[in-house]
Scaffold this active site. Structure first.
Site, PDB file in Angstrom:
ATOM      1  N   SER A   7       0.831  -1.200   0.000  1.00 47.50           N
ATOM      2  CA  SER A   7       0.000   0.000   0.000  1.00 47.50           C
ATOM      3  C   SER A   7       0.869   1.255   0.000  1.00 47.50           C
ATOM      4  O   SER A   7       1.629   1.508   0.944  1.00 47.50           O
ATOM      5  CB  SER A   7      -0.915   0.000   1.224  1.00 47.50           C
ATOM      6  OG  SER A   7      -1.619   1.214   1.277  1.00 47.50           O
ATOM      7  N   HIS A  32      -1.093  -1.383  -4.183  1.00 52.57           N
ATOM      8  CA  HIS A  32      -2.394  -0.964  -3.642  1.00 52.57           C
ATOM      9  C   HIS A  32      -2.387   0.559  -3.468  1.00 52.57           C
ATOM     10  O   HIS A  32      -1.490   1.105  -2.824  1.00 52.57           O
ATOM     11  CB  HIS A  32      -2.595  -1.669  -2.291  1.00 52.57           C
ATOM     12  CG  HIS A  32      -3.917  -1.462  -1.644  1.00 52.57           C
ATOM     13  ND1 HIS A  32      -5.022  -2.241  -1.916  1.00 52.57           N
ATOM     14  CD2 HIS A  32      -4.324  -0.562  -0.713  1.00 52.57           C
ATOM     15  CE1 HIS A  32      -6.042  -1.845  -1.170  1.00 52.57           C
ATOM     16  NE2 HIS A  32      -5.653  -0.814  -0.432  1.00 52.57           N
ATOM     17  N   ASP A  34      -4.619   3.698  -2.095  1.00 50.09           N
ATOM     18  CA  ASP A  34      -5.778   4.125  -1.307  1.00 50.09           C
ATOM     19  C   ASP A  34      -6.206   5.530  -1.703  1.00 50.09           C
ATOM     20  O   ASP A  34      -5.391   6.446  -1.707  1.00 50.09           O
ATOM     21  CB  ASP A  34      -5.410   4.132   0.181  1.00 50.09           C
ATOM     22  CG  ASP A  34      -5.263   2.739   0.743  1.00 50.09           C
ATOM     23  OD1 ASP A  34      -6.174   1.916   0.531  1.00 50.09           O
ATOM     24  OD2 ASP A  34      -4.229   2.473   1.387  1.00 50.09           O
ATOM     25  N   MET A  36      -8.954   8.474  -0.688  1.00 51.95           N
ATOM     26  CA  MET A  36      -9.891   8.861   0.376  1.00 51.95           C
ATOM     27  C   MET A  36     -10.411  10.268   0.114  1.00 51.95           C
ATOM     28  O   MET A  36      -9.659  11.136  -0.336  1.00 51.95           O
ATOM     29  CB  MET A  36      -9.164   8.842   1.723  1.00 51.95           C
ATOM     30  CG  MET A  36      -8.426   7.545   1.998  1.00 51.95           C
ATOM     31  SD  MET A  36      -7.646   7.619   3.603  1.00 51.95           S
ATOM     32  CE  MET A  36      -6.635   6.148   3.559  1.00 51.95           C
ATOM     33  N   HIS A  65      -8.082   1.210  -4.394  1.00 54.42           N
ATOM     34  CA  HIS A  65      -9.099   1.100  -3.333  1.00 54.42           C
ATOM     35  C   HIS A  65      -9.755   2.465  -3.155  1.00 54.42           C
ATOM     36  O   HIS A  65      -9.099   3.420  -2.743  1.00 54.42           O
ATOM     37  CB  HIS A  65      -8.367   0.638  -2.059  1.00 54.42           C
ATOM     38  CG  HIS A  65      -9.243   0.468  -0.857  1.00 54.42           C
ATOM     39  ND1 HIS A  65      -8.722   0.249   0.406  1.00 54.42           N
ATOM     40  CD2 HIS A  65     -10.598   0.473  -0.708  1.00 54.42           C
ATOM     41  CE1 HIS A  65      -9.724   0.130   1.265  1.00 54.42           C
ATOM     42  NE2 HIS A  65     -10.863   0.274   0.623  1.00 54.42           N
ATOM     43  N   MET A  67     -12.084   4.724  -1.170  1.00 54.55           N
ATOM     44  CA  MET A  67     -12.836   5.010   0.059  1.00 54.55           C
ATOM     45  C   MET A  67     -13.520   6.351  -0.156  1.00 54.55           C
ATOM     46  O   MET A  67     -13.145   7.376   0.414  1.00 54.55           O
ATOM     47  CB  MET A  67     -11.881   5.019   1.260  1.00 54.55           C
ATOM     48  CG  MET A  67     -11.421   3.627   1.643  1.00 54.55           C
ATOM     49  SD  MET A  67      -9.917   3.629   2.629  1.00 54.55           S
ATOM     50  CE  MET A  67      -8.703   3.636   1.326  1.00 54.55           C
ATOM     51  N   MET A 136     -11.802  -5.395   5.173  1.00 53.93           N
ATOM     52  CA  MET A 136     -11.007  -4.444   5.963  1.00 53.93           C
ATOM     53  C   MET A 136     -10.844  -5.003   7.374  1.00 53.93           C
ATOM     54  O   MET A 136     -11.820  -5.392   8.017  1.00 53.93           O
ATOM     55  CB  MET A 136     -11.709  -3.085   6.051  1.00 53.93           C
ATOM     56  CG  MET A 136     -11.789  -2.297   4.747  1.00 53.93           C
ATOM     57  SD  MET A 136     -10.207  -1.977   3.950  1.00 53.93           S
ATOM     58  CE  MET A 136      -9.324  -1.098   5.232  1.00 53.93           C
ATOM     59  N   ASP A 174      -6.984  -6.096   4.187  1.00 56.15           N
ATOM     60  CA  ASP A 174      -6.309  -4.798   4.239  1.00 56.15           C
ATOM     61  C   ASP A 174      -6.401  -4.220   5.650  1.00 56.15           C
ATOM     62  O   ASP A 174      -7.502  -3.995   6.158  1.00 56.15           O
ATOM     63  CB  ASP A 174      -7.014  -3.860   3.242  1.00 56.15           C
ATOM     64  CG  ASP A 174      -6.357  -2.501   3.114  1.00 56.15           C
ATOM     65  OD1 ASP A 174      -5.306  -2.252   3.742  1.00 56.15           O
ATOM     66  OD2 ASP A 174      -6.914  -1.658   2.356  1.00 56.15           O
TER      67      ASP A 174
HETATM   68  C1  DX5 Z   1      -6.448   1.917   5.387  1.00 54.51           C
HETATM   69  C2  DX5 Z   1      -5.941   1.555   4.021  1.00 54.51           C
HETATM   70  C3  DX5 Z   1      -4.828   0.563   3.980  1.00 54.51           C
HETATM   71  C4  DX5 Z   1      -3.539   0.985   4.668  1.00 54.51           C
HETATM   72  C5  DX5 Z   1      -2.927  -0.267   5.243  1.00 54.51           C
HETATM   73  O1  DX5 Z   1      -7.636   2.613   5.270  1.00 54.51           O
HETATM   74  O2  DX5 Z   1      -6.997   1.029   3.234  1.00 54.51           O
HETATM   75  O3  DX5 Z   1      -4.549   0.138   2.656  1.00 54.51           O
HETATM   76  O4  DX5 Z   1      -2.623   1.595   3.822  1.00 54.51           O
HETATM   77  O5  DX5 Z   1      -1.806   0.108   5.964  1.00 54.51           O
HETATM   78  P1  DX5 Z   1      -1.181  -0.817   7.074  1.00 54.51           P
HETATM   79  O6  DX5 Z   1      -0.695  -2.073   6.386  1.00 54.51           O
HETATM   80  O7  DX5 Z   1      -0.094   0.022   7.627  1.00 54.51           O
HETATM   81  O8  DX5 Z   1      -2.263  -1.117   8.075  1.00 54.51           O
HETATM   82 ZN    ZN Z   2      -6.581   0.074   1.241  1.00 52.85          ZN
END
Ligand code: DX5
Ligand code: ZN
Length: 223
Positions: A7, A32, A34, A36, A65, A67, A136, A174
């Site tokens: 990620s 990956h 993210d 947001m 991903h 969010m 999650m 994740d």
């Molecule tokens: C959290 C993200 C994850 C995050 C995971 O909302 O969706 O992808 O980057 O990070 P770690 O592995 O540090 O928990």
């Molecule tokens: Zn994620």
């Protein structure tokens, strides 16, 4: 086969190019990303331009991903930016079935994610439209949180649902995956492991990757 999906949120953003080269050097195939919106989750990150910049840099499989409360508004942009897979959340106020069809129509693989409070049964009828299900194991929004063991109970349930569907659907986890808990995630049925801080903050990232790949061997032996 286990896939590791590092990620970007856990990477050193000042050195993102080098961090991506590290992922490639480690022989990994996925990345990956993210996204947001500060509304679906209490944080803001990346966006289609970041995905496009990463796409120009690498041929890694971009596991995007979203969010976002209103992903429909942006999926075409993410597809144009070069996403290989787009995951949306089951909890949004939209027709998720139709949204998954739209993602597929853009020529992108489809993912559907559930937050810790959402049961696996909530997405049962949508599995025929999914290439990946994302469980999650933290409340989404931030990297570096601890994995919630209670969420792992969902994995065998989803594994059975996936096997019953007859389709080869990735089961991704994740949030908070580290050296000391990854075996439980794999034993519970996951085959894609997202790792942010676990990999990018590791003293020895190659050893971390070797340990996760070792789990795959263990699982094969156990069968
Ligand atoms: C959290 C993200 C994850 C995050 C995971 O909302 O969706 O992808 O980057 O990070 P770690 O592995 O540090 O928990
Ligand atoms: Zn994620």
């Amino acid at each position: 086969m286990i896939h590791i999906s590092p990620s970007v949120l856990g990477a050193d953003l000042m050195r993102l190019g080098e961090e991506i080269e590290l992922v490639e050097r480690l022989g990994l195939a996925w990345l990956h990303i993210d996204n947001m919106d500060g509304h679906f989750v209490p944080n803001i990150s990346f966006g289609p331009d970041a995905v496009a910049a990463i796409r120009r840099k690498t041929k890694l499989f971009l596991d995007v991903h979203l969010m976002l409360s209103d992903p429909r508004r942006y999926i075409a942009e993410y597809a144009r930016a070069g996403a290989d897979l787009i995951t949306v959340h089951a909890e949004i106020e939209d027709d998720v079935e139709d949204l998954l069809r739209e993602i597929a129509a853009l020529g992108v693989k489809t993912g559907l994610s559930i937050k810790p409070g959402t049961p696996p049964e909530a997405i049962g009828r949508l599995l025929p439209l999914c290439d990946l299900v994302l469980v999650m194991t933290v409340e989404p929004g931030f990297g570096g949180q601890s994995l919630r063991e209670d969420c792992l109970q969902k994995l065998p349930v989803l594994r059975r649902m996936i096997d019953a569907s007859g389709r080869d659907i990735f089961l991704e986890v994740d949030g908070g995956i580290k050296m000391d808990n990854a075996h439980r995630v794999v034993e519970a049925g996951a085959n894609v492991l997202v790792t942010g801080t676990g990999l990018f903050h590791a003293a020895d990232p190659a050893a971390f990757v070797a340990a996760l790949h070792g789990l795959q061997e263990d699982k094969r032996c156990a069968r």
